[in-house]
Scaffold this active site. Structure first.
Site, PDB file in Angstrom:
ATOM      1  N   CYS A  42       0.862  -1.245  -0.096  1.00 24.73           N
ATOM      2  CA  CYS A  42       0.025   0.011  -0.001  1.00 24.73           C
ATOM      3  C   CYS A  42       0.846   1.199  -0.093  1.00 24.73           C
ATOM      4  O   CYS A  42       2.038   1.182   0.612  1.00 24.73           O
ATOM      5  CB  CYS A  42      -1.047   0.034   1.263  1.00 24.73           C
ATOM      6  N   ASP A  44       0.340   3.662   1.655  1.00 24.99           N
ATOM      7  CA  ASP A  44       0.307   4.537   3.002  1.00 24.99           C
ATOM      8  C   ASP A  44       1.864   4.758   3.481  1.00 24.99           C
ATOM      9  O   ASP A  44       2.537   3.843   3.533  1.00 24.99           O
ATOM     10  CB  ASP A  44      -0.330   3.352   3.921  1.00 24.99           C
ATOM     11  N   ARG A  46       3.202   4.911   6.328  1.00 25.73           N
ATOM     12  CA  ARG A  46       3.374   4.254   7.515  1.00 25.73           C
ATOM     13  C   ARG A  46       3.768   3.117   7.303  1.00 25.73           C
ATOM     14  O   ARG A  46       4.212   2.193   8.205  1.00 25.73           O
ATOM     15  CB  ARG A  46       2.267   4.317   8.536  1.00 25.73           C
ATOM     16  N   HIS A  98      -1.661  -3.991   5.170  1.00 27.71           N
ATOM     17  CA  HIS A  98      -1.696  -3.585   6.497  1.00 27.71           C
ATOM     18  C   HIS A  98      -3.323  -3.287   6.928  1.00 27.71           C
ATOM     19  O   HIS A  98      -4.242  -2.648   6.317  1.00 27.71           O
ATOM     20  CB  HIS A  98      -1.015  -2.367   6.479  1.00 27.71           C
ATOM     21  N   CYS A 101      -5.825   0.342   6.820  1.00 26.89           N
ATOM     22  CA  CYS A 101      -5.741   0.699   5.692  1.00 26.89           C
ATOM     23  C   CYS A 101      -7.065   1.653   5.240  1.00 26.89           C
ATOM     24  O   CYS A 101      -8.201   1.372   5.147  1.00 26.89           O
ATOM     25  CB  CYS A 101      -5.579  -0.747   4.608  1.00 26.89           C
TER      26      CYS A 101
HETATM   27 CO    CO Z   1      -3.211   1.306   2.925  1.00 26.05          CO
END
Ligand code: CO
Length: 222
Positions: A42, A44, A46, A98, A101
């Site tokens: 992803c 993302d 993080r 994750h 998400c």
């Molecule tokens: Co995500």
């Protein structure tokens, strides 16, 4: 928070620390890449791919998008998979989702999200395919976590549907495909223990692409 200007200072510090430990670090890096791993994760912020796996530059080929989707008509992810398998000869392909998400959360929210609709549709389709299991979970939180996992497994299946993966595995017994979830709450990776061989066999009942049409050469296929 790091300011824009500080990024270049950090970069120079990083170059210094790398070359202190190994004066030829960048010479070697510039030569070639031979990663054993393709990571599809992803976008993302993080979930930093190299860092969570403890891998160095050159060790993992990375593709990231919203909610780690492997869509058949996405030329970006399909090009990455083709290049990683047919040219880099990666040994493992990892789809890593994750918990928490945002993409999966948005897909669970029944509303018009404009441009995101066709992208989120892929995740809504995963929900539909597993609606029985998901709806049986009484807590919204458990449904959310489980959809993250089911989405990863479905995207693994999509990787296995590609000719590149099937033909390479047929010839060389690699790559194997793995599904993981990164838990932001404790930093740990969870292996969903996808049975690659069994899944490949099941998928090939319908999606077998290992045969080469006679008009194509071994090298000229796509
Ligand atoms: Co995500």
């Amino acid at each position: 928070m790091t300011t824009y200007e500080e990024i270049f200072e950090h970069n120079r510090q990083w170059v210094r620390s790398r070359t202190e430990n190994d004066p030829h670090f960048f010479e070697k890096l510039a030569k070639d890449q031979q990663p054993d791993y393709l990571y599809i994760g992803c976008s993302d912020s993080r979930v930093p791919a190299n860092e969570i796996m403890g891998l160095e530059p050159g060790e993992v080929f990375v593709h990231r998008n919203v909610a780690n989707l492997v869509n058949n008509v996405d030329m970006n992810v399909m090009s990455v998979i083709n290049y990683a398998v047919r040219h880099l000869h990666v040994k493992h392909i990892i789809v890593c989702g994750h918990y928490n998400c945002g993409g999966v959360k948005a897909a669970m929210t029944p509303q018009d999200m404009g441009l995101l609709n066709p992208w989120l549709r892929n995740i809504r389709d995963v929900y539909r395919q597993h609606a029985g299991e998901l709806d049986a979970l009484t807590s919204e939180h458990d449904r959310y976590d489980r959809l993250v996992e089911l989405n990863v497994l479905e995207q693994c299946t999509n990787v296995i549907k590609t000719a590149a993966v099937q033909r390479s595995y047929n010839a060389h017994r690699f790559p194997e495909v793995h599904g993981w979830v990164f838990d932001l709450r404790n930093g740990l990776l969870k292996d969903l223990e996808l049975n690659f061989k069994a899944k490949l066999k099941e998928i090939q009942k319908i999606y077998d692409l290992t045969a080469i049409p006679s008009q194509y050469s071994e090298e000229g296929d796509h």
